[in-house]
Write an enzyme that holds these catalytic residues in place. Sequence first.
Site, PDB file in Angstrom:
ATOM      1  N   ASP A  18     -10.616  15.605  10.831  1.00  0.00           N
ATOM      2  CA  ASP A  18     -12.014  15.593  10.463  1.00  0.00           C
ATOM      3  C   ASP A  18     -11.813  17.142   9.613  1.00  0.00           C
ATOM      4  O   ASP A  18     -12.687  17.506   9.796  1.00  0.00           O
ATOM      5  CB  ASP A  18     -12.756  15.316  10.453  1.00  0.00           C
ATOM      6  CG  ASP A  18     -13.732  14.470   9.677  1.00  0.00           C
ATOM      7  OD1 ASP A  18     -14.250  15.046   8.444  1.00  0.00           O
ATOM      8  OD2 ASP A  18     -15.344  14.519  10.010  1.00  0.00           O
ATOM      9  N   MET A  19     -11.020  17.060   8.833  1.00  0.00           N
ATOM     10  CA  MET A  19     -10.944  19.183   8.121  1.00  0.00           C
ATOM     11  C   MET A  19     -11.801  19.234   7.045  1.00  0.00           C
ATOM     12  O   MET A  19     -11.856  19.793   6.099  1.00  0.00           O
ATOM     13  CB  MET A  19      -9.417  19.127   7.775  1.00  0.00           C
ATOM     14  CG  MET A  19      -9.549  20.698   7.631  1.00  0.00           C
ATOM     15  SD  MET A  19      -9.455  21.703   9.172  1.00  0.00           S
ATOM     16  CE  MET A  19      -9.531  23.442   8.252  1.00  0.00           C
TER      17      MET A  19
END
Length: 264
Positions: free
Chosen positions: A182-183
């Site tokens: 979940d960058m």
Amino acid sequence: MENLQIPDQIKELIGDEPYYIDDIGKSESQVILFSDKVLKIQEVSDESVKEIQVLTWLEDKLSVPEVLVSQVEGSTHYLLMSKIGGNMACDDIYMANPEKLVKALATALRQLWNVDLFSFKPMMTLAKKLEIAEYNVLNGKVDMADTQPATFGANGFEDPHALLRWLVANQPDEELVFSHGDMSLPNVFFKDDHVSGFIDLGLAGVSDKWQDIAIVYRSLVNNFAGVYGGKTYAGFKPEMLFEALDMTPDWDKLRYYILLDELF
């Protein structure tokens, strides 16, 4: 804090320290920030349990929060961690200088991808992610109102079931690396233009590197367009990210992983 049922072991460590509630990001967790600690309160899930495993495994490999206390009471998971120093990548100081921001994000991505996968067990390959996506769709966990405007509707997919069918039928080849999962910009911190740490690693694992690139790209576009908070910023162009990464954009993969993330 008076209305929260905090475990005694955590109460002893936070005492009467001042705090504030973190309202940045889209997490369903409640996040309470202290001067040097963070308390994350969330429903017990596979993701919340895996985050502990990932943080412990990464402690000598990347700058991530140190787990101080992890405690489950009933259906609630309490996680007290050390606080990463620096500022989120979506802070004004970085948003005002997009060229510097994308270069720092490229460095952060390379740090993730350079992690040696030896002994790392959690797999978040496409097959695993599609399995989780299917569970979310079948159990009504996809919030269609919390997606990109064009994903569903007249020019998009009819519903999450239709999107899932398309994702299953159009799986790309994978370039496996260690992936954050979940960058988005609030999950990366910088200090003095250097990466100071990563947070929210519950979806981390061995995955396609384009998973990270896609989420970074979407987060950049949305943050510069003022989707979160309404404040817009000038100067960002999509090609800047790929120039910083010295990569040719694979638009098909970018679209695929952005759409996949709609089911999480």
